[in-house]
Design a protein around this motif. Structure first.
Motif, PDB file in Angstrom:
ATOM      1  N   UNK A   1      14.070 -21.054 -10.672  1.00 17.78           N
ATOM      2  CA  UNK A   1      14.338 -19.829  -9.679  1.00 17.78           C
ATOM      3  C   UNK A   1      13.829 -19.106  -9.210  1.00 17.78           C
ATOM      4  N   UNK A   2      12.899 -18.688  -9.711  1.00 20.37           N
ATOM      5  CA  UNK A   2      11.846 -17.691  -9.026  1.00 20.37           C
ATOM      6  C   UNK A   2      11.543 -18.447  -8.195  1.00 20.37           C
ATOM      7  N   UNK A   3      10.997 -19.543  -8.684  1.00 14.93           N
ATOM      8  CA  UNK A   3      10.124 -20.971  -6.802  1.00 14.93           C
ATOM      9  C   UNK A   3      11.102 -21.040  -5.808  1.00 14.93           C
TER      10      UNK A   3
ATOM     11  N   UNK B   1       3.471 -16.348 -10.718  1.00 14.65           N
ATOM     12  CA  UNK B   1       5.011 -15.982 -11.960  1.00 14.65           C
ATOM     13  C   UNK B   1       4.057 -15.730 -13.644  1.00 14.65           C
ATOM     14  N   UNK B   2       4.039 -14.331 -13.783  1.00 13.11           N
ATOM     15  CA  UNK B   2       3.951 -14.577 -14.986  1.00 13.11           C
ATOM     16  C   UNK B   2       4.496 -14.381 -16.167  1.00 13.11           C
ATOM     17  N   UNK B   3       4.514 -15.204 -17.476  1.00 10.25           N
ATOM     18  CA  UNK B   3       5.310 -15.312 -18.327  1.00 10.25           C
ATOM     19  C   UNK B   3       4.909 -14.219 -19.436  1.00 10.25           C
TER      20      UNK B   3
ATOM     21  N   UNK C   1       4.276 -29.020  -9.190  1.00 10.70           N
ATOM     22  CA  UNK C   1       5.169 -28.236  -8.370  1.00 10.70           C
ATOM     23  C   UNK C   1       4.270 -26.981  -7.561  1.00 10.70           C
ATOM     24  N   UNK C   2       3.663 -26.251  -8.525  1.00 10.52           N
ATOM     25  CA  UNK C   2       3.299 -25.074  -7.983  1.00 10.52           C
ATOM     26  C   UNK C   2       1.295 -25.099  -7.289  1.00 10.52           C
ATOM     27  N   UNK C   3       1.233 -26.388  -7.586  1.00 19.30           N
ATOM     28  CA  UNK C   3      -0.199 -26.341  -6.897  1.00 19.30           C
ATOM     29  C   UNK C   3       0.487 -26.888  -6.127  1.00 19.30           C
ATOM     30  N   UNK C   4       1.489 -27.858  -5.682  1.00 23.71           N
ATOM     31  CA  UNK C   4       1.366 -28.436  -4.511  1.00 23.71           C
ATOM     32  C   UNK C   4       1.919 -27.513  -3.295  1.00 23.71           C
ATOM     33  N   UNK C   5       2.959 -26.408  -4.228  1.00 23.46           N
ATOM     34  CA  UNK C   5       4.012 -25.496  -2.764  1.00 23.46           C
ATOM     35  C   UNK C   5       2.816 -23.866  -2.868  1.00 23.46           C
ATOM     36  N   UNK C   6       1.309 -24.196  -3.234  1.00 20.97           N
ATOM     37  CA  UNK C   6       0.300 -22.855  -3.212  1.00 20.97           C
ATOM     38  C   UNK C   6       0.973 -21.639  -3.995  1.00 20.97           C
ATOM     39  N   UNK C   7       1.676 -21.861  -4.587  1.00 18.29           N
ATOM     40  CA  UNK C   7       1.639 -21.492  -5.879  1.00 18.29           C
ATOM     41  C   UNK C   7       0.931 -21.033  -7.471  1.00 18.29           C
ATOM     42  N   UNK C   8       1.060 -19.873  -8.591  1.00 19.13           N
ATOM     43  CA  UNK C   8       0.986 -19.755  -9.029  1.00 19.13           C
ATOM     44  C   UNK C   8       2.135 -19.064 -10.597  1.00 19.13           C
TER      45      UNK C   8
ATOM     46  N   UNK D   1       0.278  -4.533  -4.787  1.00 20.44           N
ATOM     47  CA  UNK D   1       0.600  -5.749  -5.138  1.00 20.44           C
ATOM     48  C   UNK D   1       0.376  -6.944  -4.312  1.00 20.44           C
ATOM     49  N   UNK D   2      -0.846  -7.353  -3.830  1.00 18.53           N
ATOM     50  CA  UNK D   2      -0.705  -8.502  -2.905  1.00 18.53           C
ATOM     51  C   UNK D   2      -2.199  -8.715  -4.011  1.00 18.53           C
ATOM     52  N   UNK D   3      -1.586 -10.204  -3.973  1.00 15.82           N
ATOM     53  CA  UNK D   3      -2.276 -11.737  -4.893  1.00 15.82           C
ATOM     54  C   UNK D   3      -2.780 -12.865  -3.832  1.00 15.82           C
ATOM     55  N   UNK D   4      -2.721 -12.507  -2.708  1.00 15.99           N
ATOM     56  CA  UNK D   4      -3.163 -13.895  -2.596  1.00 15.99           C
ATOM     57  C   UNK D   4      -4.544 -13.866  -2.563  1.00 15.99           C
ATOM     58  N   UNK D   5      -5.716 -12.538  -2.543  1.00  7.41           N
ATOM     59  CA  UNK D   5      -7.233 -13.294  -3.066  1.00  7.41           C
ATOM     60  C   UNK D   5      -6.961 -13.697  -4.870  1.00  7.41           C
ATOM     61  N   UNK D   6      -6.048 -13.377  -5.472  1.00  5.96           N
ATOM     62  CA  UNK D   6      -6.091 -14.245  -6.632  1.00  5.96           C
ATOM     63  C   UNK D   6      -6.421 -14.658  -7.291  1.00  5.96           C
TER      64      UNK D   6
END
Length: 237
Positions: free
Chosen positions: A137-139, A146-148, A195-202, A232-237
């Protein structure tokens, strides 16, 4: 389910998905309540006042006579929380005039290999466990980080099933049966990482001692420091 598209209007690029594992007892939830959060199932038994952004109720039991009062009380006492459920539970809540903040889903597709479908306006990948579904849902909503938390996922390695709000609950299934179903959940997490790697998510696991090994690990304190430093910017994370 068409109205689920409105959930894509997010104002952060990160969120927290919070499980009910015993490790949550030691986390500072006050520090994250101002950020987007996904809580699940009976979380509010332990944190009744926590202002969840989204609350995910995947199990069909939440529409039965035993659990429905919990859902109705939660809906009335948390006026800003959006509730994500199965379509049949959502329909039942709609008949009780719980309308504005109920979002039904249709998680019926089988997960296999790297197959994952996150579109909340269509049939989604089903899940044995609520956490992978909350991540989906978050994706879908567009969260890129997304932090668990509280995702210990270790019931199959303990004699008793424990949650942060209730310890030592006798298990309803054998350890072997628990292990069998838990293996499906592990592979679902592996698919979500792909899926996260394919969609540039973490997806980052902040749960100390978690048995979920699909994602990189970090700690809540370090992540909160990064949030503060990077505004609040994680683009460089």
């Amino acid at each position: 389910m068409k109205k689920n598209v409105t959930l894509k209007t997010i104002d952060h690029d990160f969120c927290f998905v919070i499980g009910n594992g015993p490790s949550l007892t030691f986390e500072d939830l006050e520090a994250i309540k101002v950020y987007p959060t996904f809580t699940v199932n009976f979380f509010h038994k332990g944190c009744p006042e926590f202002p969840s952004t989204y609350h995910v109720l995947l199990d069909p039991c939440f529409g039965n006579e035993e659990c429905l009062p919990y859902v109705l009380d939660l809906y009335d006492s948390h006026s800003t929380t959006k509730f994500i459920t199965r379509q049949n539970v959502a329909k039942q809540l709609l008949t009780l005039n719980k309308v504005d903040r109920i979002f039904g889903t249709y998680p019926v597709l089988a997960q296999y290999r790297d197959f994952v479908r996150c579109n909340m306006t269509k049939s989604m990948t089903g899940s044995v466990n609520v956490i992978p579904f909350a991540i989906q849902c978050a994706l879908y909503m567009g969260y890129k980080n997304i932090f668990l938390l509280g995702c210990d996922f270790n019931s199959y390695a303990n004699l008793k099933v424990e949650h942060f709000y209730k310890h030592g609950k006798d298990r309803m299934t054998s350890i072997g049966e628990d292990l069998r179903w838990s293996s499906f959940v592990h592979y679902h997490h592996y698919a979500l990482q792909a899926y996260a790697q394919r969609t540039d998510c973490k997806i980052i696991n902040l749960t100390p001692g978690s048995l979920i090994d699909a994602y990189p690990r970090n700690s809540l304190n370090l992540i909160l420091n990064k949030i503060e430093k990077k505004n609040n910017d994680f683009k460089a994370y």
